[in-house]
Scaffold this active site. Structure first.
Site, PDB file in Angstrom:
ATOM      1  CG  HIS A 143      -1.693   1.300   1.625  1.00 60.52           C
ATOM      2  ND1 HIS A 143      -2.696   1.891   0.657  1.00 60.52           N
ATOM      3  CD2 HIS A 143      -1.310   2.327   2.305  1.00 60.52           C
ATOM      4  CE1 HIS A 143      -3.059   2.965   1.170  1.00 60.52           C
ATOM      5  NE2 HIS A 143      -2.343   3.389   1.924  1.00 60.52           N
ATOM      6  CD  GLU A 144       2.338   3.057   3.798  1.00 61.36           C
ATOM      7  OE1 GLU A 144       2.396   4.252   3.324  1.00 61.36           O
ATOM      8  OE2 GLU A 144       1.650   2.729   4.966  1.00 61.36           O
ATOM      9  CB  THR A 145       5.767   0.879  -2.470  1.00 65.58           C
ATOM     10  OG1 THR A 145       5.511  -0.411  -2.184  1.00 65.58           O
ATOM     11  CG2 THR A 145       6.686   1.139  -1.231  1.00 65.58           C
ATOM     12  NE  ARG A 292      -2.884   1.567   5.479  1.00 69.55           N
ATOM     13  CZ  ARG A 292      -1.891   1.764   5.539  1.00 69.55           C
ATOM     14  NH1 ARG A 292      -0.720   0.830   5.391  1.00 69.55           N
ATOM     15  NH2 ARG A 292      -1.460   3.130   5.313  1.00 69.55           N
ATOM     16  CG  LEU A 328       2.942   6.886   4.975  1.00 75.09           C
ATOM     17  CD1 LEU A 328       1.780   6.390   4.271  1.00 75.09           C
ATOM     18  CD2 LEU A 328       4.064   7.193   4.333  1.00 75.09           C
TER      19      LEU A 328
END
Length: 328
Positions: A143-145, A292, A328
Site C-alpha cells: 500500500h505504501e509503495t 490495505r 507517513l
C-alpha cells in the site's frame, strides 16, 4: 582495616551490578529487541532474553531460535519455506514495470537476506501464522509503495513495490532533536517498503541495523537489503503504547481493557492503526484502509492462508502518541 573491606565490598557490588546490566542489555532479542538474534546455541525467550535452559527454549517459553526451529532446506530457512521466489514474483507482479520508480530494485534475495537479521519474522508459530505474517507485511508495504489504479492490468493489488522514494516534492522531515540531529543537507522523506520518514525514525532504525542512516539516508533507496531491513525493523519494534506489528499478527499481543474499549482487537486492522491510525482509523470507511485489506486478501490467497478476523480499523480509536510516530 574495616573501612578498607567496606570499600572493597561496595566496589565489588558495583562491578557485579555493571556486569549484570551489561549482560542483560546485550541479551535483549526478538520482538522486544527489534528483532535481534541471540548467540549461536541460545534461544530467545517469549520475554526477549537469550538463554539455553527450559525457561528460554521450552515449549511455550521460546519465541525464536527454538529447538527444532533452525533453517530448513529453503534459501531463507523457515521463511523461505513459507514464501518462495515464484510466490514473491506473483505477489509483486508489476514491480519491475518501466513506469515503476523502483524497477529492478526490490528482489526476493534482498528480502530473504534482510530477514536473516530478524529471525522471528515469518518463522514464529505454525505455517499458517508464518504465512499470515508475510501476507500482512507485504500488504501494508505494498500500500505504501503502490503504483496501481482501479483498472490496472491484473487489478490494483498486483502493483505493490512500484515506488521507492516519496513522490512529489517532499520536505526534509527534520524536526529539531538533540538525540537524532539531522545531518547538513540531508532529507528524511519516505523511502523503501515502509516509506520510513523523519530523523527520529532514521536514527534509531540505523542504530538497530548497524548503519548510519542519519548521515546516509539515501541508503534506504540505493541498497535493497538495507531498504528491506528498515521495513522489518519497523514491523518488529514495539512503539509504546503500541505493540509491534509482528506480535499482533502472530497472536502474541493481548489487548488491554483500554484497547478493547477502543475496539482495538487482534487482527490486520490493528496493524493499520499502528502504522497510520491517526489518519485512517476511527473515521468511517476509508479507501486507504480498504486498499490495505485488498492487498492482504490477495496475498493470503496466493500463500494459501485465511486472512483472519478484524481486518479494518473503521471503529477503532487511534493509539495516540508513541515512541515512534507514523511513517507517513
Amino acid at each position: 582495616m574495616r573501612r578498607h573491606k567496606e570499600v572493597n565490598f561496595v566496589a565489588y557490588l558495583l562491578f557485579s551490578l555493571l556486569v549484570l546490566v551489561s549482560a542483560a542489555l546485550a541479551q535483549n532479542c526478538g520482538s522486544q529487541g527489534g528483532g535481534k538474534a541471540c548467540a549461536s546455541g541460545q534461544c530467545c525467550s517469549k520475554f526477549g532474553w537469550c538463554g539455553n535452559t527450559n525457561d528460554y527454549c521450552g515449549s511455550g517459553n521460546c519465541q525464536s531460535q527454538c529447538p527444532g526451529g533452525g533453517p530448513g532446506p529453503g534459501p531463507g530457512g523457515d521463511l523461505g519455506s513459507a514464501i518462495s521466489n515464484s510466490m514473491f514474483d506473483q505477489m509483486l507482479k508489476h514491480r519491475n514495470e518501466n513506469s515503476c520508480q523502483g524497477k529492478n530494485f526490490y528482489s526476493y534475495n534482498a528480502f530473504i537476506n534482510a530477514a536473516r537479521s530478524f529471525p522471528g519474522f515469518g518463522t514464529s508459530g505454525d505455517i499458517n501464522a508464518r504465512k499470515r505474517e508475510i501476507a500482512a507485511f507485504f500488504a501494508q508495504t505494498s500500500h505504501e509503495t503502490t503504483g496501481g489504479w482501479a483498472s490496472a492490468p491484473d487489478g490494483p493489488y498486483a502493483w505493490g513495490y512500484c515506488f521507492l522514494r516519496e513522490r512529489g516534492n517532499p520536505g526534509d522531515y527534520c524536526p529539531p532533536s538533540s538525540q537524532w540531529p539531522c545531518a547538513p543537507g540531508r532529507k528524511y522523506f519516505g523511502r523503501g517498503p515502509i516509506q520510513i520518514s523523519h530523523n527520529y525514525n532514521y536514527g534509531p532504525c540505523g542504530r538497530a541495523i548497524g548503519v548510519d542512516l542519519l548521515n546516509n539516508p539515501d541508503l534506504v533507496a540505493t541498497d535493497p537489503v538495507i531498504s528491506f531491513k528498515t521495513a522489518l525493523w519497523f514491523w518488529m519494534t514495539p512503539q509504546s503504547p503500541k505493540p509491534s506489528c509482528h506480535d499482533v499478527i502472530i497472536g502474541r499481543w493481548n489487548p488491554s481493557s483500554a484497547d478493547r474499549a477502543a475496539n482495538r482487537l487482534p487482527g490486520f486492522g490493528v496493524i493499520t492503526n499502528i502504522i497510520n491510525g491517526g489518519l485512517e482509523c476511527g473515521r468511517g470507511t476509508d479507501n486507504r484502509v480498504q486498499d490495505r485489506i485488498g492487498f492482504y486478501r490477495r496475498y493470503c490467497s496466493i500463500l494459501g492462508v485465511t486472512p483472519g478476523d478484524n481486518l479494518d480499523c473503521v471503529n477503532q480509536r487511534w493509539f495516540g502518541n508513541a515512541l515512534l510516530v507514523d511513517t507517513l
